[in-house]
Motif scaffolding. Structure first.
Motif, PDB file in Angstrom:
ATOM      1  N   LEU A 168       0.885  -1.092   0.022  1.00 43.09           N
ATOM      2  CA  LEU A 168       0.139  -0.169   0.051  1.00 43.09           C
ATOM      3  C   LEU A 168       0.794   1.221   0.011  1.00 43.09           C
ATOM      4  N   LEU A 169       1.821   1.513   0.782  1.00 46.23           N
ATOM      5  CA  LEU A 169       2.733   2.404   1.038  1.00 46.23           C
ATOM      6  C   LEU A 169       3.597   2.630  -0.070  1.00 46.23           C
ATOM      7  N   ILE A 170       4.123   1.447  -0.533  1.00 42.60           N
ATOM      8  CA  ILE A 170       5.187   1.568  -1.724  1.00 42.60           C
ATOM      9  C   ILE A 170       4.650   2.099  -2.800  1.00 42.60           C
ATOM     10  N   GLU A 171       3.617   1.307  -3.186  1.00 45.50           N
ATOM     11  CA  GLU A 171       2.785   1.766  -4.629  1.00 45.50           C
ATOM     12  C   GLU A 171       2.465   3.144  -4.710  1.00 45.50           C
ATOM     13  N   GLU A 172       1.994   3.665  -3.439  1.00 46.05           N
ATOM     14  CA  GLU A 172       1.770   5.019  -3.520  1.00 46.05           C
ATOM     15  C   GLU A 172       2.896   5.880  -3.765  1.00 46.05           C
ATOM     16  N   ALA A 173       3.988   5.520  -3.169  1.00 49.02           N
ATOM     17  CA  ALA A 173       5.310   6.445  -3.310  1.00 49.02           C
ATOM     18  C   ALA A 173       5.780   6.331  -4.677  1.00 49.02           C
ATOM     19  N   LEU A 174       5.796   5.140  -5.232  1.00 51.12           N
ATOM     20  CA  LEU A 174       6.168   5.009  -6.764  1.00 51.12           C
ATOM     21  C   LEU A 174       5.284   5.188  -7.697  1.00 51.12           C
ATOM     22  N   CYS A 175       3.995   5.405  -7.458  1.00 50.24           N
ATOM     23  CA  CYS A 175       3.038   5.549  -8.512  1.00 50.24           C
ATOM     24  C   CYS A 175       3.002   4.234  -9.432  1.00 50.24           C
ATOM     25  N   ALA A 176       3.337   3.250  -8.984  1.00 53.22           N
ATOM     26  CA  ALA A 176       3.564   2.038  -9.884  1.00 53.22           C
ATOM     27  C   ALA A 176       3.198   0.728  -9.104  1.00 53.22           C
ATOM     28  N   ASN A 177       2.766  -0.209  -9.574  1.00 52.16           N
ATOM     29  CA  ASN A 177       2.598  -1.630  -8.958  1.00 52.16           C
ATOM     30  C   ASN A 177       3.935  -2.056  -8.567  1.00 52.16           C
ATOM     31  N   VAL A 178       4.095  -2.662  -7.406  1.00 54.86           N
ATOM     32  CA  VAL A 178       5.388  -3.219  -6.937  1.00 54.86           C
ATOM     33  C   VAL A 178       6.127  -4.157  -7.847  1.00 54.86           C
ATOM     34  N   TYR A 179       5.067  -4.872  -8.540  1.00 55.96           N
ATOM     35  CA  TYR A 179       5.728  -5.984  -9.635  1.00 55.96           C
ATOM     36  C   TYR A 179       6.107  -5.332 -10.969  1.00 55.96           C
ATOM     37  N   GLU A 180       6.199  -4.021 -11.145  1.00 56.59           N
ATOM     38  CA  GLU A 180       6.625  -3.260 -12.335  1.00 56.59           C
ATOM     39  C   GLU A 180       8.144  -2.780 -12.024  1.00 56.59           C
ATOM     40  N   VAL A 181       8.429  -2.389 -10.861  1.00 54.62           N
ATOM     41  CA  VAL A 181       9.660  -1.567 -10.465  1.00 54.62           C
ATOM     42  C   VAL A 181      10.612  -2.576 -10.012  1.00 54.62           C
ATOM     43  N   SER A 182      11.998  -2.452 -10.498  1.00 53.12           N
ATOM     44  CA  SER A 182      13.144  -3.204  -9.730  1.00 53.12           C
ATOM     45  C   SER A 182      13.512  -2.998  -8.399  1.00 53.12           C
ATOM     46  N   ALA A 183      13.638  -4.029  -7.602  1.00 55.55           N
ATOM     47  CA  ALA A 183      14.188  -3.892  -6.189  1.00 55.55           C
ATOM     48  C   ALA A 183      15.213  -2.872  -6.212  1.00 55.55           C
ATOM     49  N   LEU A 184      16.166  -2.788  -7.015  1.00 63.17           N
ATOM     50  CA  LEU A 184      17.390  -2.157  -7.161  1.00 63.17           C
ATOM     51  C   LEU A 184      16.907  -0.638  -6.854  1.00 63.17           C
ATOM     52  N   ASP A 185      15.962  -0.260  -7.953  1.00 60.87           N
ATOM     53  CA  ASP A 185      15.472   1.083  -8.139  1.00 60.87           C
ATOM     54  C   ASP A 185      14.889   1.457  -6.845  1.00 60.87           C
ATOM     55  N   PHE A 186      14.056   0.827  -6.162  1.00 58.02           N
ATOM     56  CA  PHE A 186      13.492   1.365  -4.732  1.00 58.02           C
ATOM     57  C   PHE A 186      14.428   1.313  -3.903  1.00 58.02           C
ATOM     58  N   LEU A 187      15.458   0.412  -3.841  1.00 52.23           N
ATOM     59  CA  LEU A 187      16.354   0.539  -2.579  1.00 52.23           C
ATOM     60  C   LEU A 187      17.364   1.864  -2.853  1.00 52.23           C
ATOM     61  N   TRP A 188      17.619   1.965  -4.205  1.00 52.76           N
ATOM     62  CA  TRP A 188      18.167   3.277  -4.319  1.00 52.76           C
ATOM     63  C   TRP A 188      17.584   4.733  -3.953  1.00 52.76           C
ATOM     64  N   CYS A 189      16.031   4.640  -3.974  1.00 51.83           N
ATOM     65  CA  CYS A 189      15.465   5.757  -3.265  1.00 51.83           C
ATOM     66  C   CYS A 189      15.607   5.791  -1.849  1.00 51.83           C
ATOM     67  N   ILE A 190      15.567   4.660  -1.286  1.00 55.55           N
ATOM     68  CA  ILE A 190      15.774   4.613   0.174  1.00 55.55           C
ATOM     69  C   ILE A 190      17.038   5.164   0.544  1.00 55.55           C
ATOM     70  N   ARG A 191      18.038   4.555  -0.229  1.00 55.57           N
ATOM     71  CA  ARG A 191      19.211   5.107   0.106  1.00 55.57           C
ATOM     72  C   ARG A 191      19.627   6.444  -0.204  1.00 55.57           C
ATOM     73  N   ALA A 192      19.011   7.149  -1.144  1.00 55.50           N
ATOM     74  CA  ALA A 192      19.112   8.681  -1.652  1.00 55.50           C
ATOM     75  C   ALA A 192      18.380   9.470  -0.503  1.00 55.50           C
ATOM     76  N   ALA A 193      17.385   8.926   0.070  1.00 53.37           N
ATOM     77  CA  ALA A 193      16.710   9.590   1.232  1.00 53.37           C
ATOM     78  C   ALA A 193      17.450   9.393   2.841  1.00 53.37           C
ATOM     79  N   GLY A 194      18.275   8.333   2.809  1.00 51.10           N
ATOM     80  CA  GLY A 194      18.783   8.150   3.979  1.00 51.10           C
ATOM     81  C   GLY A 194      18.346   6.848   4.685  1.00 51.10           C
ATOM     82  N   SER A 195      17.188   6.883   4.704  1.00 56.00           N
ATOM     83  CA  SER A 195      16.314   5.636   5.392  1.00 56.00           C
ATOM     84  C   SER A 195      14.827   5.745   5.157  1.00 56.00           C
ATOM     85  N   ILE A 196      14.356   4.593   5.430  1.00 53.06           N
ATOM     86  CA  ILE A 196      12.675   4.596   5.312  1.00 53.06           C
ATOM     87  C   ILE A 196      12.000   5.614   6.144  1.00 53.06           C
TER      88      ILE A 196
END
Length: 450
Positions: A168-196
């Motif tokens: 629920l939270l991740i799909e809102e943040a990405l504007c995409a289904n979780v099955y559409e986006v690479s795990a590396l992409d998502f973790l890159w966003c977390i890294r760029a923000a510093g933490s969840i």
């Protein structure tokens, strides 16, 4: 076509990245021009005002406490921050159930909460292994880029409720289904923000005067250096110079800074052609679908019911609502975000039917009073010619590890900026400013070497 005009640097795009790059170049006394395809400034930032004077942000809006560059700009240009209203209960609709809570998590069993907390710790730990400026260089890159976010959370979480909450939270943040986006992409966003946790605090403030007011004040400080209605059509270059052509004029420069989203790069002809890897990256860089709506009410009635105005739902097209009411409380304002599949489905309806569907969803969340806004505003960013989606580019599996090495690598005199290229707060306004900071340093360094 008129004779070529000469400047030190051409900037393509008058969004936040382009304008803050110009601001920095001006401080260093370099000549430049900003070429913008639209008839307005701001790119993915766009504000308007209702008939009774309520500020409405139809594009990028929120700022977090860790967004030091944005906070600096807001202070520099004399704007006011408004804390997002959080008093009261948040609504969560998951797995067919509606829950209210005063905390950051819906009411769930201790086992599910422990599962979610474990996921947060695990994801933060993995993300720290990823260089924020070059995630493709991580030892984990190949492995993480082979799986989707859906697969990642299922390997970490043990409970169905935990998976539903994360989705629920991740799909809102990405504007995409979780099955559409690479795990590396998502973790890159977390890294760029510093933490969840930093990422979840990124909607803590917004600009009282509207985000576009910041854009306009930056523009006013730059003088007559911005050209609107100038879509760049062609870029000719060699190692020593670059010539940029629009349909009306041409500009010769030492360098060009391209700040447009990667998906729009395919609309520019480059001579000689860009390296194949850079082209293939752009061809795989479509933005997710997102529609942003604003409902203005006579008053923020949800507060009277002890609600904060924040609601998450996987049962309606509306994925997230946030209270954006003015500080004086003279009107109630709900900001509504519809992303991914929901945006693609609802955008096929005529405007009146879309609004009916949205009001039905709001009634489900907040009660009958939500059916009667005094004004509604809508922006379908997927239909915007010079954006084609939002909030920012996310990559499918296999793209980052194979092609993203070219994301920030200059090609001769051509340099790249924009929030997609940021190593801090990628996807956010803060990321756009950080990218311009990096690229200006890069360009000045290159010019002074020549």
């Amino acid at each position: 076509m008129s004779n070529k005009k000469k400047v030190d640097i051409v900037i393509v795009g008058a969004g936040l990245a382009g304008l803050t790059a110009a601001l920095e170049l001006k401080k260093h006394n370099y000549s430049y021009v900003v070429l913008e395809a639209r008839s307005r400034l701001g790119g993915r930032i766009h504000s308007t005002i209702s008939s009774d004077g309520v500020t409405v942000d139809l594009g990028a809006q929120w700022i977090g406490p860790h967004h030091k560059r944005m906070l600096g700009l807001i202070e520099e240009f004399g704007l006011q921050l408004v804390p997002t209203f959080r008093t009261g209960k948040t609504i969560y609709e998951m797995q067919g159930k509606r829950k209210q809570t005063n905390g950051k998590l819906p009411i769930m069993s201790p086992i599910v909460i422990a599962d979610i907390m474990k996921m947060k710790r695990k994801i933060d730990k993995i993300s720290r292994e990823i260089p924020s400026g070059a995630p493709w260089t991580s030892k984990l890159a190949q492995q993480l880029d082979k799986i989707t976010v859906a697969e990642l959370i299922k390997t970490i979480l043990l409970t169905k409720a935990g998976v539903s909450f994360a989705k629920l939270l991740i799909e809102e943040a990405l504007c995409a289904n979780v099955y559409e986006v690479s795990a590396l992409d998502f973790l890159w966003c977390i890294r760029a923000a510093g933490s969840i946790d930093h990422l979840l605090a990124a909607e803590d403030y917004w600009i009282a005067e509207g985000a576009e007011t910041l854009i306009n004040r930056i523009s006013d400080s730059l003088g007559e250096t911005i050209q609107l209605n100038q879509p760049v059509q062609r870029v000719m270059y060699n190692e020593k110079k670059v010539t940029v052509y629009t349909g009306k004029e041409s500009w010769q420069a030492k360098k060009v800074i391209v700040t447009t989203p990667p998906n729009l790069l395919t609309r520019i002809s480059f001579d000689p052609p860009l390296p194949a890897r850079r082209v293939q990256l752009s061809e795989r860089a479509g933005l997710p679908s997102v529609i942003k709506l604003i409902c203005v009410y006579e008053r923020p009635f949800w507060r009277e019911a002890g609600l904060s105005g924040t609601a998450y739902s996987d049962q309606t097209p509306v994925k997230l609502t946030i209270d954006s009411s003015p500080l004086d409380g003279r009107r109630g304002v709900l900001t509504i975000l519809i992303g991914g599949d929901s945006a693609r489905q609802i955008e096929t309806l005529p405007l009146k039917l879309r609004q009916i569907e949205v009001k039905k969803a709001l009634v489900r969340l907040f009660g009958e009073k939500a059916a009667y806004p005094i004004a509604m505003f809508e922006k379908d960013w997927s239909a915007e010619e010079w954006t084609r989606g939002g909030y920012a580019t996310h990559f499918a599996t296999g793209v980052i590890s194979q092609f993203a090495t070219s994301l920030t690598s200059p090609v001769g005199p051509i340099h790249w900026a924009g929030t997609e290229t940021a190593s801090e707060w990628r996807m956010y306004m803060e990321g756009a400013v950080q990218s311009s900071e990096r690229v200006v340093h890069e360009v000045i360094h290159e010019i002074t070497k020549e």
